[in-house]
Design a protein around this motif. Structure first.
Motif, short mmCIF file in Angstrom:
data_model
loop_
_atom_site.label_atom_id
_atom_site.label_comp_id
_atom_site.label_asym_id
_atom_site.label_seq_id
_atom_site.Cartn_x
_atom_site.Cartn_y
_atom_site.Cartn_z
N LEU A 1 29.63 38.70 55.53
CA LEU A 1 29.18 37.25 55.07
C LEU A 1 27.45 37.37 54.83
O LEU A 1 27.00 36.78 54.06
N THR B 1 26.45 30.86 59.86
CA THR B 1 27.91 31.71 59.59
C THR B 1 28.80 31.79 60.57
O THR B 1 29.99 31.55 60.69
N LEU C 1 30.56 28.50 61.18
CA LEU C 1 31.70 28.31 60.14
C LEU C 1 32.64 29.08 60.34
O LEU C 1 33.95 28.58 60.20
N VAL D 1 35.75 29.21 57.00
CA VAL D 1 35.60 30.29 56.18
C VAL D 1 36.49 31.57 56.50
O VAL D 1 36.23 31.81 57.78
N ASP E 1 35.25 31.42 50.32
CA ASP E 1 35.71 30.10 50.70
C ASP E 1 34.17 29.31 50.87
O ASP E 1 34.32 28.32 51.25
N LEU E 2 33.01 30.11 50.87
CA LEU E 2 31.91 29.45 51.01
C LEU E 2 31.64 28.39 49.67
O LEU E 2 31.11 27.23 50.05
N LEU F 1 33.19 24.83 50.70
CA LEU F 1 32.92 24.09 51.57
C LEU F 1 32.25 22.59 51.14
O LEU F 1 31.72 22.52 50.00
#
Length: 669
Positions: A439, A458, A461, A467, A472-473, A476
């Motif tokens: 990520l 990160t 999350l 995530v 998946d970002l 959000l």
């Protein structure tokens, strides 16, 4: 407000002087007076001025530390004075023998010795004309070495302009890799399955011989100056004064050197550094003993290889015996499974060691390392614990052989091992052990460039279960983000806007962001130009990919393997559903690019362009820039002092362009 050329010149020189002063405070005195952000802002302003007015760029500008294009090889240069290597002493008795020989040659004279740290790096020579750095080389055979000027420019502790101009000066120094940088480099190589460097010296040597200065710059080398080889007008009498002068001129000099007149004091001082060296931020493998008087050095002379006025005292290697309690496996960002040994605690190189790297499965088999074995452990470069050998004579028959697991210990996916490689990998892009660093790469500036999504956010999350893969970002929501620690309303909104804006990024950025092994920024751009969409790239065959210039079999195999993974295809499908651009970049310029298919070489100094700016213009118009002249070269652009490339172009009958002719050819852009 637009500046005139003269105003820009004055501002650029002021910025250069100020940046040089800050470099000196940071890298030589270790006393920074501004933040990294403030320094970066000054560099950016200077870059903009030099871009707006290319004639303002100078060889000693802080913006010129990293060259633009890789070389095809290193040329050979001759040292102004011979670079000798040192004879070694391994105990106090051998130091006393050295002292006896010195005093026999200098009967009745008072002799002083300067004792310095022996840095574990690579000896280099730096040549300055009128205070400006013009050439740097390796020791080589002592008479000649390899020209590594561009790589040495990337080292921040190498001054590009001396604090006091001198007509001609040849400085000797030791380029080295700090312990922290060495550890980071080996960790990164470990994760990608590349062979690890044995010690900081090997790492520094390998780094300085990189053909691409950008690689050298990324590895954060440093340099200590320790001697003056040649000077045109200095009147130095003592080595101590030489060290003081080097620091005044802007070089970093290793501290802790002392002057002694009795050899017993020298021996005692050397031995005090046996353990003290482990507290340093760089590796030291011994001490160097030098006669202080430069006139006495002349009388002592040298053998064919070594000076008779200096000797290196080498520290004994730090090793210890321990027992392998267990062998574990760690999964890195690129999916490489790296085995390590859990050890019975043992004191080594100033610290308690409980773990050691085992590198890969092949090394474990080669050394026949088993759980329960007594092993000899050492620290590579006094930094990274490793198992040196198994003490087979200590075996009882209760030791257990070990083999690499067939499934990833983090996600359970079947692991893979490419033919001819030692690395075993987990192919799953959504593997939890890989995800955090994947990520970080995905959102980085040169990839999807999502500002506000740093390592800490990160990690939060992931911890919150929001995530599970990069796609998946894009799912959000504001309500998710404001629950994150220290994520205020404004920050949450800014992050959502940055994520949304990244959907429109060019395809090349997305390809690079996916983290396909061996696919860097350049390869990603080539692939985005070749394929109309990410979906088309996903279906490409290996044979088809290898037909693309600059895409070799290794890259092609990696791309095919990446998209064969069911998990990776699922992530790509989610990115497509999230509205991330997967279409190829469209050429905004109507018709065929005017320089399409043409190969250029640039040589000499151009008046209105830096080489990088000229190269970028050629590529923008469809041309290609290479570093060497051949029969396939279409044009050689020639500036002042062009050198051998001009001669070769004439011999081959290649079309030569002056800077004015180059401007005419590229006019209209």
């Amino acid at each position: 407000m637009t500046q005139s050329l003269e105003q820009a010149r004055e501002r650029a020189e002021a910025l250069r002087s100020e940046l040089e002063a800050h470099n000196y405070r940071y890298y030589v005195l270790d006393e920074p007076t501004i933040t990294d952000f403030e320094y970066d802002q000054m560099i950016r302003e200077l870059e903009e001025l030099e871009k707006q007015y290319p004639s303002l760029a100078t060889p000693y500008s802080p913006t010129q530390r990293v060259g633009g294009r890789p070389k095809e090889g290193f040329s050979t240069v001759r040292h102004l004075t011979q670079m000798l290597s040192l004879a070694n002493a391994f105990n106090g008795g051998e130091l006393q023998d050295f002292d006896r020989r010195v005093r026999q040659t200098l009967p009745g004279e008072t002799v002083e010795y300067v004792v310095e740290q022996k840095i574990d790096g690579l000896a280099v020579s730096l040549y300055y004309e009128n205070g400006v750095f013009v050439r740097g080389a390796t020791r080589g055979d002592g008479e000649t070495g390899e020209d590594i000027t561009e790589n040495l420019k990337t080292i921040r502790s190498v001054p590009l302009r001396l604090r006091r101009p001198l007509p001609a000066l040849e400085v000797r120094g030791e380029a080295y890799m700090p312990k922290e940088a060495f550890a980071r480099l080996n960790e990164a190589r470990d994760e990608t399955g590349e062979p690890l460097f044995a010690n900081p010296r090997n790492a520094a040597a390998g780094t300085l011989r990189q053909l691409d200065p950008k690689i050298t710059a990324s590895r954060h080398l440093a340099l200590f100056a320790y001697e003056i080889g040649y000077n045109s007008d200095l009147d130095l009498q003592e080595h101590v004064k030489t060290l003081e002068l080097l620091q005044e001129l802007g070089f970093k000099v290793a501290q802790g050197y002392q002057v002694f007149s009795a050899i017993d004091e020298v021996v005692e001082y050397c031995q005090t550094w046996h353990n003290k060296r482990f507290n340093l931020t760089y590796a030291v493998d011994g001490m160097v003993l030098k006669v202080n008087s430069l006139s006495q050095r002349q009388m002592l002379g040298a053998t064919m290889k070594s000076p008779r006025w200096a000797i290196a005292y080498k520290f004994p290697p730090e090793q210890a015996v321990s027992v392998v309690k267990n062998i574990f496996v760690r999964v890195g960002r690129t999916g490489v499974l790296t085995p390590g040994a859990e050890l019975e605690p043992v004191k080594l190189a100033g610290t308690t060691v409980t773990r050691a790297t085992l590198h890969n499965e092949d090394i474990i088999k080669e050394k026949d390392i088993r759980v329960g074995d007594h092993v000899l452990v050492q620290k590579a470069g006094d930094i990274i614990p490793e198992v040196l050998a198994v003490l087979t004579q200590e075996r009882t028959g209760q030791e257990t052989p070990w083999s690499m697991p067939a499934q990833c210990p983090s996600c359970g996916s079947q692991v893979e091992r490419a033919q001819g490689e030692s690395a075993v990998r987990c192919p799953n892009m959504a593997c939890p052990a890989k995800l955090w660093e994947e990520l970080i790469h995905f959102v980085s500036r040169n990839a999807m460039d999502i500002a506000g999504l740093g390592p800490a956010v990160t990690g939060q999350l992931l911890a919150a279960g929001l995530v599970h893969d990069p796609a998946d970002l894009y799912a959000l929501r504001y309500d998710d983000l404001v629950k994150i620690e220290r994520m205020g309303s404004k920050s949450a909104q800014n992050l959502l806007e940055a994520i949304d804006a990244s959907r429109a990024n060019p395809l090349s950025r997305l390809i690079f962001a996916l983290g396909i092994r061996h696919v860097g920024e350049r390869a990603a751009k080539i692939l985005a130009e070749r394929y109309e969409s990410l979906q088309a790239l996903m279906e490409a065959r290996q044979e088809e990919l290898t037909e693309i210039p600059e895409i070799g079999p290794k890259i092609a195999a990696s791309i095919v393997s990446f998209f064969e993974s069911v998990q990776n295809r699922q992530v790509v499908d989610k990115l497509i559903q999230a509205g991330v651009n997967t279409a190829s970049e469209k050429d905004d310029q109507a018709g065929e690019k005017p320089l399409a298919g043409k190969v250029f070489v640039i040589t000499g100094t151009l008046e209105d362009f830096t080489r990088q700016a000229a190269g970028e213009l050629i590529e923008k118009l469809g041309g290609k820039v290479t570093s060497s002249v051949s029969r396939s070269t279409d044009y050689v652009v020639v500036g002042e002092k062009p050198g051998s490339k001009y001669d070769k172009a004439v011999a081959l009958g290649v079309t030569i362009l002056s800077e004015e002719e180059f401007k005419e050819l590229t006019a209209g852009d």
